[in-house]
Design a protein around this motif. Structure first.
Motif: not given
Length: 272
Positions: A201-213, A215-229
């Protein structure tokens, strides 16, 4: 007119606890907070409905049905835990653990989900649980009413993304919460979903200035999701006591990494 504008800006800053960028941060978050309130309301409605079915099964003496409903019922609560915790007494009554009471499981003051869990799994019985079930249902209804009328504090919502993951990493990863049923992975999944919802929900507010951050958080969410799956079992999850120490270590590492990054989210959004 100028004085009115100054008073309005000051009121916003006080309301949302901000400092230098409080007004801008608050205005930017109006939309995401409104959307999150809808998410919370939907989870509360499901919590009320599911808790009713769960407590009805307990009161009917149907141990197996109550056991089957325990973990999925809790998920709606776990997903919105940062908001539920705003009401400390109710949160304790609904979700406290035996360790919080002098006589542990034998303490008559031990209430809520985990007291019912203890009866169902450790005693394989619903004897004496009807009053506890009634109290849990009343507490859930009260929580629903209080949150429905609550203006959600932005700093609590945004901070909740990290808080959910930090709690998993700090205490829940040991398996100490659902210690009788070992349904911890259901809780983890709900905590994960609640955290990810806030981030998205808050991602669009920081995506332009904090693109690397981002992406890193989104990748980390994907890692946890894959692990739980990996531990999915039908509509639910494997029992947590079946996971090896290595499994738990891998999960803990992924959750810790995510929690550390999310802990910076409030500052990136201009919230103290």
């Amino acid at each position: 007119m100028k004085a009115k504008h100054l008073l309005a800006a000051a009121a916003l800053a006080v309301l949302f606890g901000g400092q230098a960028r409080a007004e801008d941060a608050t205005l930017d978050l109006v939309g995401p907070i409104a959307d999150y309130k809808i998410y919370v309301s939907e989870n509360l409605q499901k919590l009320v409905s599911d808790t009713q079915a769960f407590t009805d099964a307990v009161k009917a003496g149907d141990v197996e049905k109550a056991k089957s409903l325990f973990a999925p019922t809790r998920m709606s609560y776990e997903a919105i835990e940062p908001i539920a915790e705003l009401f400390g007494d109710l949160d304790a009554s609904i979700d406290s653990r035996a360790d919080d009471y002098e006589a542990a499981e034998k303490d008559p003051a031990f209430p809520g989900f985990h007291r019912l869990e203890y009866g169902l799994w450790e005693q394989n019985s619903t004897e004496g649980l009807a009053p506890i079930a009634d109290k849990l249902m009343a507490d859930v209804n009260e929580l629903n009413g209080l949150i429905t009328n609550l203006t959600l504090p932005p700093e609590k919502v945004v901070g909740g993304a990290a808080a959910l993951m930090e709690e998993v990493a700090a205490t829940k990863i040991s398996g100490e919460e659902d210690r009788y049923s070992h349904t911890d992975l259901w809780d983890f999944k709900a905590n994960f979903d609640g955290s990810q919802k806030i981030f998205e929900l808050v991602r669009p507010l920081i995506e332009q200035k904090e693109g690397d951050f981002v992406k890193k958080v989104a990748d980390n969410f994907a890692t946890v999701d894959t692990t739980l799956a990996k531990y999915k079992d039908g509509e639910g999850y494997q029992l947590y006591d079946k996971l090896s120490e290595e499994d738990r270590k891998v999960l803990a590492t992924a959750v810790n990494t995510l929690a550390e990054d999310l802990s910076t989210l409030r500052a990136k959004l201009g919230l103290s």
